[in-house]
Design a protein around this motif. Structure first.
Motif, short mmCIF file in Angstrom:
data_model
loop_
_atom_site.label_atom_id
_atom_site.label_comp_id
_atom_site.label_asym_id
_atom_site.label_seq_id
_atom_site.Cartn_x
_atom_site.Cartn_y
_atom_site.Cartn_z
N ALA A 54 0.79 -1.07 0.15
CA ALA A 54 0.27 -0.09 -0.07
C ALA A 54 1.07 1.10 0.21
O ALA A 54 1.92 1.45 0.19
N SER A 102 1.03 6.20 2.96
CA SER A 102 -0.02 7.03 4.10
C SER A 102 -1.38 5.94 4.72
O SER A 102 -1.57 6.37 5.33
N GLN A 103 -1.25 4.91 3.83
CA GLN A 103 -2.96 4.05 3.63
C GLN A 103 -2.31 2.70 4.66
O GLN A 103 -3.67 2.22 4.85
N GLN A 107 -1.93 2.22 7.74
CA GLN A 107 -2.60 1.68 8.57
C GLN A 107 -4.32 2.23 8.69
O GLN A 107 -4.64 0.79 8.91
N ASP A 108 -4.45 2.45 7.90
CA ASP A 108 -6.02 2.35 6.72
C ASP A 108 -6.46 0.27 7.00
O ASP A 108 -8.02 0.08 6.93
N VAL A 109 -5.16 -0.06 6.53
CA VAL A 109 -5.62 -1.40 6.03
C VAL A 109 -5.17 -2.39 6.74
O VAL A 109 -5.09 -4.13 6.53
N GLU A 127 -4.72 -3.83 10.51
CA GLU A 127 -5.58 -4.87 10.58
C GLU A 127 -6.42 -5.69 10.19
O GLU A 127 -6.58 -6.70 10.58
N ASP A 128 -7.19 -5.23 8.90
CA ASP A 128 -7.64 -6.13 8.08
C ASP A 128 -6.66 -7.47 7.70
O ASP A 128 -7.25 -8.62 7.32
#
Length: 105
Positions: free
Chosen positions: A77, A80-81, A83-85, A87-88
């Motif tokens: 990723a 910058s992105q 941390q948004d993905v 956990e999944d």
């Protein structure tokens, strides 16, 4: 990493951790390695910094000692992105289990 460097560009290991062994229990019971990489690549002619989390799972063949398989699962990723993905991705990795052996023949 050599494959990434040859095909993408500069790659740095940010962190490398052995998991799934008794000294360092990890996401699953089988031994493996988690590597976090920083990749500087050119995408559509634009420089981009990417983060990649690699999980390399090592499975031994219980019927044939000495045989093993390595499975690599990677999440890439924009930095910058991530941390948004993340956990999944970690939930997915923790759900992996070897298949139950079946009778052959």
């Amino acid at each position: 990493m050599r494959r990434l460097r040859e095909n993408v560009g500069a790659v740095d290991i940010v962190k490398r951790t052995e998991v799934g062994t008794s000294p360092a229990p990890g996401l699953i019971d089988a031994p493996g390695i988690v590597q976090n990489l920083r990749i500087r690549a050119t995408v559509n002619g634009q420089p981009m910094e990417l983060a990649q989390s690699q999980f390399v799972l090592v499975l031994e063949n219980e019927q044939r000692r000495g045989e093993r398989a390595e499975i690599e699962i990677a999440l890439t990723a924009r930095t910058s992105q991530l941390q948004d993905v993340l956990e999944d991705y970690q939930s997915f990795i923790s759900s992996l289990r070897p298949a139950t052996p079946t009778r052959e023949g």
